[in-house]
Scaffold this active site. Structure first.
Site, PDB file in Angstrom:
ATOM      1  N   CYS A 119     -54.957  -6.512   3.832  1.00  0.00           N
ATOM      2  CA  CYS A 119     -54.567  -5.076   4.154  1.00  0.00           C
ATOM      3  C   CYS A 119     -55.842  -4.234   4.937  1.00  0.00           C
ATOM      4  CB  CYS A 119     -53.798  -4.347   2.946  1.00  0.00           C
ATOM      5  SG  CYS A 119     -52.675  -5.264   2.225  1.00  0.00           S
ATOM      6  N   HIS A 259     -54.265   3.404   3.699  1.00  0.00           N
ATOM      7  CA  HIS A 259     -53.107   2.468   3.731  1.00  0.00           C
ATOM      8  C   HIS A 259     -52.068   2.596   2.708  1.00  0.00           C
ATOM      9  CE1 HIS A 259     -51.438  -1.760   3.202  1.00  0.00           C
ATOM     10  NE2 HIS A 259     -52.159  -1.793   1.965  1.00  0.00           N
ATOM     11  N   ASN A 289     -45.045  -1.660   2.076  1.00  0.00           N
ATOM     12  CA  ASN A 289     -46.545  -2.066   2.612  1.00  0.00           C
ATOM     13  C   ASN A 289     -46.529  -3.219   3.602  1.00  0.00           C
ATOM     14  OD1 ASN A 289     -49.059  -3.409   2.375  1.00  0.00           O
ATOM     15  ND2 ASN A 289     -49.092  -3.451   0.313  1.00  0.00           N
TER      16      ASN A 289
HETATM   17  C1  LIG Z   1     -46.919  -3.605  -8.504  1.00  0.00           C
HETATM   18  C2  LIG Z   1     -46.753  -2.344  -9.066  1.00  0.00           C
HETATM   19  C3  LIG Z   1     -45.764  -1.340  -8.356  1.00  0.00           C
HETATM   20  C4  LIG Z   1     -46.451  -2.402 -10.425  1.00  0.00           C
HETATM   21  O1  LIG Z   1     -46.213  -1.013 -11.054  1.00  0.00           O
HETATM   22  P1  LIG Z   1     -46.857  -0.669 -12.788  1.00  0.00           P
HETATM   23  O2  LIG Z   1     -46.452   0.694 -13.126  1.00  0.00           O
HETATM   24  O3  LIG Z   1     -48.179  -1.416 -12.681  1.00  0.00           O
HETATM   25  O4  LIG Z   1     -45.668  -1.580 -13.346  1.00  0.00           O
HETATM   26  P2  LIG Z   1     -46.301  -2.808 -14.483  1.00  0.00           P
HETATM   27  O5  LIG Z   1     -46.974  -4.054 -13.874  1.00  0.00           O
HETATM   28  O6  LIG Z   1     -46.606  -2.128 -15.645  1.00  0.00           O
HETATM   29  O7  LIG Z   1     -44.783  -3.463 -14.973  1.00  0.00           O
HETATM   30  C5  LIG Z   1     -44.046  -2.514 -15.648  1.00  0.00           C
HETATM   31  C6  LIG Z   1     -42.768  -3.593 -15.904  1.00  0.00           C
HETATM   32  O8  LIG Z   1     -41.970  -3.433 -14.829  1.00  0.00           O
HETATM   33  C7  LIG Z   1     -41.443  -4.660 -14.685  1.00  0.00           C
HETATM   34  N1  LIG Z   1     -41.480  -4.761 -13.063  1.00  0.00           N
HETATM   35  C8  LIG Z   1     -42.110  -5.136 -12.243  1.00  0.00           C
HETATM   36  N2  LIG Z   1     -41.650  -4.972 -10.918  1.00  0.00           N
HETATM   37  C9  LIG Z   1     -40.404  -4.687 -11.145  1.00  0.00           C
HETATM   38  C10 LIG Z   1     -39.191  -4.282 -10.147  1.00  0.00           C
HETATM   39  N3  LIG Z   1     -39.238  -4.483  -8.782  1.00  0.00           N
HETATM   40  N4  LIG Z   1     -38.007  -3.834 -10.862  1.00  0.00           N
HETATM   41  C11 LIG Z   1     -38.137  -3.763 -12.286  1.00  0.00           C
HETATM   42  N5  LIG Z   1     -38.974  -3.674 -13.116  1.00  0.00           N
HETATM   43  C12 LIG Z   1     -40.324  -4.266 -12.415  1.00  0.00           C
HETATM   44  C13 LIG Z   1     -42.536  -5.510 -14.962  1.00  0.00           C
HETATM   45  O9  LIG Z   1     -42.109  -6.911 -14.982  1.00  0.00           O
HETATM   46  C14 LIG Z   1     -42.980  -4.964 -16.201  1.00  0.00           C
HETATM   47  O10 LIG Z   1     -42.155  -5.180 -17.305  1.00  0.00           O
HETATM   48  P3  LIG Z   1     -42.571  -5.590 -18.757  1.00  0.00           P
HETATM   49  O11 LIG Z   1     -43.215  -4.388 -19.299  1.00  0.00           O
HETATM   50  O12 LIG Z   1     -41.298  -6.084 -19.477  1.00  0.00           O
HETATM   51  O13 LIG Z   1     -43.436  -6.749 -18.510  1.00  0.00           O
HETATM   52  C15 LIG Z   1     -48.170  -1.575  -9.244  1.00  0.00           C
HETATM   53  O14 LIG Z   1     -49.176  -2.358 -10.202  1.00  0.00           O
HETATM   54  C16 LIG Z   1     -48.980  -1.728  -7.867  1.00  0.00           C
HETATM   55  O15 LIG Z   1     -48.554  -1.129  -7.060  1.00  0.00           O
HETATM   56  N6  LIG Z   1     -50.172  -2.215  -7.941  1.00  0.00           N
HETATM   57  C17 LIG Z   1     -50.930  -2.424  -6.641  1.00  0.00           C
HETATM   58  C18 LIG Z   1     -50.512  -3.551  -5.861  1.00  0.00           C
HETATM   59  C19 LIG Z   1     -50.668  -3.365  -4.464  1.00  0.00           C
HETATM   60  O16 LIG Z   1     -51.001  -2.507  -3.979  1.00  0.00           O
HETATM   61  N7  LIG Z   1     -50.661  -4.615  -3.926  1.00  0.00           N
HETATM   62  C20 LIG Z   1     -50.788  -4.639  -2.353  1.00  0.00           C
HETATM   63  C21 LIG Z   1     -52.316  -4.967  -2.066  1.00  0.00           C
HETATM   64  S1  LIG Z   1     -52.739  -4.282  -0.700  1.00  0.00           S
END
Ligand SMILES: CC(C)(COP(=O)(O)OP(=O)(O)OC[C@H]1O[C@@H](n2cnc3c(N)ncnc32)[C@H](O)[C@@H]1OP(=O)(O)O)[C@@H](O)C(=O)NCCC(=O)NCCS
Length: 359
Positions: A119, A259, A289
């Site tokens: 990214c 980003h 993204n």
């Molecule tokens: C991926 C992201 C959106 C997840 O959000 P979060 O608030 O951290 O969520 P968590 O990882 O705490 O997950 C919470 C719960 O939601 C669930 N979950 C994940 N994706 C889900 C979805 N699409 N729909 C519903 N639930 C979902 C998880 O499984 C987890 O369940 P559990 O507690 O039973 O295990 C967030 O961590 C993020 O944006 N991280 C950065 C990733 C990024 O930018 N990547 C690209 C790099 S350029």
């Protein structure tokens, strides 16, 4: 002794973007994995993303964005000295996506190569392009960020599939007076954190085999929770570094183009920098993204919406797999918004739909 040629400035004289027509909404995902429109919107800020047609590869998206950027710059393919194409999803491993784009554009005089920095790729491309122009190695550099992430996203994995979209953005760099255009660029990498965002197979470490395909190892695997705090810290720190190198502070930013990975990451970076909502641009709800394409897409929308005036200070900041992170600060000069022709018209993708402020 031969006098050292004076270092030149480098500025963006044209921008372009393209997203494919097909849209995948949050509701569409409800039928594919255990998720909901509410969860996706609340946790990421994304409503929809664009998905490439089966016959579109990254170079096809890049071609349209590049033609639009060249048209705005009032330049042709024959003017390009270097094509720096940032992508994690090249058409093929060999030849480079940049060489394929060079051929499709008809930019036969250009040197073309890929930049693999996830990214952060477009920021790295800007930094390199600025050095090429500044050192008089090149007069005209085309920097492209393009992704067809839908080809490496596992649509059975709810942790990743809702986040990513396809698209392309491009910028043309030309010389300018020192003190104008790109004032500073910071680029960072830390391979120790490589495991947080990875496509396990398909390279020399784990070549494609029946087993890797069956184990779904050609798709993105991400430790989103680990990435989140790193993203916030690295985007903030890096932008502060670039601003400081340019003798500026966050208060001097007229516009920030971050980003687009997650609305909550963008909000946290904005809070920590003390930048008001009206000075930060966001379009994540429409595209998700798009990795290396997210910043040039947003930049092109800003330019065409008249959000950047000559003299404005604009800051870019990104993080990504590798891990990589970086930023750039520019004093905007002017980019000529050329009338659309059939070759460069924006089509149904709605690039001129305007840029939403976070407020
Ligand atoms: C991926 C992201 C959106 C997840 O959000 P979060 O608030 O951290 O969520 P968590 O990882 O705490 O997950 C919470 C719960 O939601 C669930 N979950 C994940 N994706 C889900 C979805 N699409 N729909 C519903 N639930 C979902 C998880 O499984 C987890 O369940 P559990 O507690 O039973 O295990 C967030 O961590 C993020 O944006 N991280 C950065 C990733 C990024 O930018 N990547 C690209 C790099 S350029």
């Amino acid at each position: 002794m031969t006098p050292r040629p004076e270092v030149r400035g480098a500025t963006i004289v044209g921008t372009g973007m393209y997203v494919p027509e097909r849209v995948l909404t949050n509701r569409d995902f409800e039928a594919m994995v255990d998720t909901s429109d509410e969860w996706i919107l609340e946790r990421t800020g994304i409503r929809e993303r664009h998905i490439a047609a089966p016959d579109q590869a990254s170079s096809d998206l890049a071609l349209i964005a590049s033609r639009r950027a060249l048209a705005m710059a009032g330049l042709g393919p024959g003017d390009i000295d270097h094509i720096i194409l940032a992508t994690t999803t090249p058409d093929r491993i060999l030849p480079s996506c940049a060489c394929t784009l060079q051929h499709k554009l008809g930019a036969s005089g250009a040197v073309a190569y890929d930049m693999v920095a996830a990214c952060t790729g477009f920021i790295f491309g800007l930094g390199l392009g600025r050095s090429l122009v500044g050192s008089r190695t090149a007069d005209t550099v085309l920097v492209v960020g393009v992704e067809t992430l839908s080809r490496i996203v596992d649509y059975a994995d709810r942790n990743t599939c809702v986040l990513f979209g396809d698209g392309a953005g491009a910028a043309v760099l030309r010389p300018c007076e020192p003190g104008l255009g790109i004032l500073a660029t910071r680029m960072h990498s830390d391979g120790e954190l490589g495991d947080v965002l990875v496509v396990p197979a398909g390279g020399s470490a784990r070549p494609a085999s029946e087993q890797t395909v069956r184990a779904r190892e050609h798709y993105i695997r991400m430790q989103g929770k680990k990435l989140f705090p790193f993203a916030v810290r690295s985007m903030e720190d890096s932008l502060r570094e670039s601003l400081s190198e340019a003798g500026l502070t966050p208060a001097d930013l007229d516009l920030m183009i971050p980003h687009q990975a997650n609305m909550r990451i963008i909000d946290a970076v904005r809070d920590r920098l003390g930048v008001s909502r009206d000075r930060i641009l966001v379009n994540i709800e429409r595209y998700g993204n798009t990795s290396s394409a997210s910043i040039p897409i947003l930049l092109d929308e800003a330019v065409r919406a008249g959000r950047l005036k000559p003299g404005d200070v604009v800051g870019f900041s990104a993080f990504g797999g590798g891990v990589t992170w970086g930023s750039s600060v520019a004093r905007w000069t002017s980019a000529r918004v050329a009338p659309a022709t059939s070759e460069t018209s924006l089509g149904a993708a709605g690039a001129e739909a305007g840029v939403r402020r976070t407020a």
